[in-house]
Every structure is written in C-alpha cells, then in structure tokens.
Motif scaffolding. Sequence first.
Motif, PDB file in Angstrom:
ATOM      1  N   ILE A   5      33.464  39.869 -20.715  1.00  0.00           N
ATOM      2  CA  ILE A   5      33.794  40.989 -19.824  1.00  0.00           C
ATOM      3  C   ILE A   5      32.627  41.953 -19.724  1.00  0.00           C
ATOM      4  N   VAL A   6      32.293  42.337 -18.493  1.00  0.00           N
ATOM      5  CA  VAL A   6      31.320  43.385 -18.238  1.00  0.00           C
ATOM      6  C   VAL A   6      32.071  44.593 -17.687  1.00  0.00           C
ATOM      7  N   ILE A   7      31.819  45.756 -18.251  1.00  0.00           N
ATOM      8  CA  ILE A   7      32.411  46.999 -17.765  1.00  0.00           C
ATOM      9  C   ILE A   7      31.292  47.842 -17.178  1.00  0.00           C
ATOM     10  N   ILE A   8      31.411  48.179 -15.905  1.00  0.00           N
ATOM     11  CA  ILE A   8      30.403  49.010 -15.236  1.00  0.00           C
ATOM     12  C   ILE A   8      30.878  50.460 -15.313  1.00  0.00           C
ATOM     13  N   GLY A   9      30.206  51.240 -16.136  1.00  0.00           N
ATOM     14  CA  GLY A   9      30.596  52.635 -16.341  1.00  0.00           C
ATOM     15  C   GLY A   9      31.118  52.835 -17.751  1.00  0.00           C
ATOM     16  N   GLY A  10      30.435  53.688 -18.511  1.00  0.00           N
ATOM     17  CA  GLY A  10      30.840  53.932 -19.892  1.00  0.00           C
ATOM     18  C   GLY A  10      31.445  55.289 -20.114  1.00  0.00           C
ATOM     19  N   GLY A  11      32.057  55.869 -19.069  1.00  0.00           N
ATOM     20  CA  GLY A  11      32.732  57.153 -19.205  1.00  0.00           C
ATOM     21  C   GLY A  11      34.088  56.997 -19.874  1.00  0.00           C
ATOM     22  N   PHE A  12      34.994  57.920 -19.600  1.00  0.00           N
ATOM     23  CA  PHE A  12      36.303  57.910 -20.247  1.00  0.00           C
ATOM     24  C   PHE A  12      37.061  56.616 -19.968  1.00  0.00           C
ATOM     25  N   ILE A  13      37.155  56.231 -18.703  1.00  0.00           N
ATOM     26  CA  ILE A  13      37.945  55.062 -18.348  1.00  0.00           C
ATOM     27  C   ILE A  13      37.268  53.774 -18.826  1.00  0.00           C
ATOM     28  N   ASP A  60      23.924  56.602 -16.973  1.00  0.00           N
ATOM     29  CA  ASP A  60      23.552  57.891 -17.567  1.00  0.00           C
ATOM     30  C   ASP A  60      24.002  57.907 -19.017  1.00  0.00           C
ATOM     31  N   ILE A  61      23.196  57.341 -19.887  1.00  0.00           N
ATOM     32  CA  ILE A  61      23.606  57.198 -21.271  1.00  0.00           C
ATOM     33  C   ILE A  61      23.610  58.521 -22.024  1.00  0.00           C
ATOM     34  N   THR A  62      23.047  59.595 -21.426  1.00  0.00           N
ATOM     35  CA  THR A  62      23.127  60.927 -22.035  1.00  0.00           C
ATOM     36  C   THR A  62      24.429  61.624 -21.656  1.00  0.00           C
ATOM     37  N   ALA A 111      32.917  53.067 -12.503  1.00  0.00           N
ATOM     38  CA  ALA A 111      31.682  53.852 -12.386  1.00  0.00           C
ATOM     39  C   ALA A 111      31.896  55.188 -11.701  1.00  0.00           C
ATOM     40  N   GLY A 112      33.111  55.709 -11.719  1.00  0.00           N
ATOM     41  CA  GLY A 112      33.362  57.018 -11.139  1.00  0.00           C
ATOM     42  C   GLY A 112      33.003  57.087  -9.672  1.00  0.00           C
ATOM     43  N   HIS A 113      32.313  58.163  -9.286  1.00  0.00           N
ATOM     44  CA  HIS A 113      32.044  58.384  -7.865  1.00  0.00           C
ATOM     45  C   HIS A 113      31.043  57.383  -7.291  1.00  0.00           C
TER      46      HIS A 113
END
Length: 467
Positions: free
Chosen positions: A57-65, A89-91, A276-278
Amino acid sequence: MIFMKLFSHIVNKNISNLRHYRKDNPFVKTWKVIAKDAPEFLGINKKKPVYPEHVDIVIIGGGFIGSATAYWLKRRAADGLSIVVLEKDITYKNIQNNISLGTLTQHFSLPENVFLSQYGTEFIRKAKENLGDDVDVQYNPSGYLVLASEKYADKLETTVTIQKEYGLKNELLTPDEINSRYPWINTKDVQLGCIGLESEGVVNSWALLKGLVQKAQQLGTIYVNAEVVGFEMEKQRDVLMEGVSPGTYEKINKVVYRTPDNEEYAIKFAACILAAGHESGEIAKLAKVGQSEGLLSIPLPIESRQYEIYSIENEAKKTGLNTPIVMDTSGLWLRRNCLEDNLLCGLVPLIRDDSKTLSKEDYYKNIIEPTLINRFPNTTGAQVLKISSELQDCNTYDDTGILGPHPYHNNLYIAAGFGKYGLHHAPGIGRAISELIIDSHYSTIDLTRLGFDRLLINEPLVEFNIY
C-alpha cells in the motif's frame, strides 16, 4: 542530545500556547531555525532514506488522515502489509499554521459526520492508550455553541432532534437563555442556539499528528519525503467494466515520485490511498481522473480554500473561563485561546466569487469586522491581529468529504475534502479505509454515501449544520 531535549520541551510544552504565532514571540524565530529538523524529531530521517520498489500500500499524504490510515492498517495487519507514506511537506509547516484544526465538535446533521466525530473524540481522549504514554494532546473541553438566525432556526431544531437520536447530549437555547449565560453575545438577530454538553472542545493538533506519525512508524510504516509526479498504468484486456470499451481498461500499478534531491523513483503497489488534502484533486489528474472519458470524465473536485485567523487582544477576561467555541450563523467562529488573555476568530471561507477578489485588508474591513462587532459588541475598538493563514481542502461539489475507491480505479482509495474536520474525523476515516482494504466492506460505520459515486449520479450530500 541537548538540542533534541530542548526541541521536545518547546514543542510539547508551548505548541498549544498560540501566542507564539505573534511576531514578537521568540518561539517563531526558534521554530524557523529548527523547522528543518522536524523530520528528525518525528523519526522520519533517523535512518538512511529507503526507496522501496514495491509495497502493498502507498499512501499519498502523511497528514492526519494519511497517518491515521497507516496506523490502522498496521495495527490490524502488522507485518502482513507493507506500507509507504509519501509526504511532500515533511516539516508539516502548513498543518502547524492551521490553528482551527484542533477544534472538536459533534454539531453535524449527517449521521456519517456524527459517528465519525463521536469516534474521533473517543480516540483522541484515549490518545495515550492508542498512541503512547508520551502523547499529550492537551484536550480542553469547552463546549460548542451554534447560533441560528430566523432563516436557519428550523433546520437547527431538526438537526438537534436527529443528533439526540444518535446519543448526542445538547441543549437548545432561546435568545434570552443565551444572553443570560453569555451576556457578551448580541442575540438581537438570533432566533435559536444549541450548546453541546460533552465531548467538544480543543486539542493540540501538532501533538496529535506527531503521535500518529510516530506510532505508524513504530508499527513499521515507512515515511518518504517526496512529491508525487505521476502514475504508471498497464492495460488489462481481460477486464470488463460498464462504460469502458472491452480491452481498453488500464489499471494504475505504480506511483512515480520525486525526492528533494530531484531524483525520481517508482513504487509498484496493490492499493493506493489518496489523502493529500487540498492537492488531492491535482494528483488525481495524474491518474487521468477528470482527464478522459466515461468514468474518468468527472474530476475530483478538491481545491484549496484559504482564510485568515485573527487574535482579539486582551478580550478573554470579558468573556470568562467558561467561554464556549461559538459558531455564528454568518460563518464566523470565535473561541478563547485556552488560558491566555486573547480570543481567536475566523470565518468559514465564503464560496462567493466576489469575496475572492477582495484584498486581505478589504476582506477584514468589509466582511470580518462588521460580523465580529455585530455578534460580539465588546470587541468594538479592540486590537485585532492577523496571526495565521490556513489552507483547507474543500470539496467544491457539496462541501462534504469524499471517501472510498474511485469507480474506475478500484485500487485508488480517496480520502479528502474534509476541511477543518479532517483532524477530528481522521481516526474514524483511517479505520474505515482499513476495513475496506482488509475486510472489503465497512464494518463499524457505514460511510458508503461519502463515496465518489454520488458525483456520477449527481446526488450531493450536504452537511446543513456547517455554515
């Protein structure tokens, strides 16, 4: 070692004190210096970068979701699933600027949002149990007051009835009752109000995200600092799909990404989750979503929506320690900045085209200020400072999140468009996606109606209790 202890102390102790967003606060300068080391703090770059050639599995976006999804998949499948999270944006600079993300509420009219918010609050309140003893999300219950004008009063009353059927505890208030409890609120043009009685308030959003990322990594998730630049597809001539000419179906099986060193890699996967949010709408185009015919003719309608957050200086003493989060019928929200002496406010971004052409100064003078003074007269003449600009992912189709597999790319799962409630809903969304992948169906909360299919049949799913 001294640097890491200092950084940990600053983040864990001061990140909830939102006064650090002010220009005169030394934390801003400190953060600018050490922001580049945030990946190290999260444990993302402690080892030499790994660029797997294939994963489950690849997840695009490492934010909350995205991180909540990684957490749930690894929690359920452990080493049975290999997972890579691609985060541009890893920061997490944008997320740290989004103050309103930490707001928890259960004031929704759609059962899906009610159930997601209920579970989200339960998960967050048990953060130490779920994510680790060192995770302190600093949950601050404060209540959430929704105000309705005559235009929205009937809808609010109907929504509250529905909410009580789902076990929510809240209370309808007349204008006189609102004025009695909160005399600093002008109720002349308020017809009805509703105050939540439990599980609503504010949390430290950065602490929660940090906990999700670190726990996902502890369970075996690999985080890669990279930007997605494309997908690779292969034809599957034996696949028959309604609306697709026989022999022409193409399945996405690789995602192509670019690292900060400007090197490109590709990962072959079984399933891909777009969280990936917006930026989700633009990334979906790389998989031909909205760029072709038939089931690929409709774009993913996720766009960026920006608005400003303001600090009303030295006004919290007038509203008191029991100040609830207030959501006005105009879309203006206001809350106390924890135990600080200022109030925070913002306006749910307007969709009107004319508002988009205004400068930030005119937007405040013509839209924010009149609304603020009307509802909270005590703020007249108060010093108001802009402290942050927030970016949220907006589903321009019906303002409700999109969740589930794409009708054409059945191995591409979408989880975007939840806006400021992405944090609150993330634990439930992550669990739901893990159910779709592992169980092949929703087994806790039925979120079928949030799927992309509603765009195909043109059936909007509108959340009426969000102004």
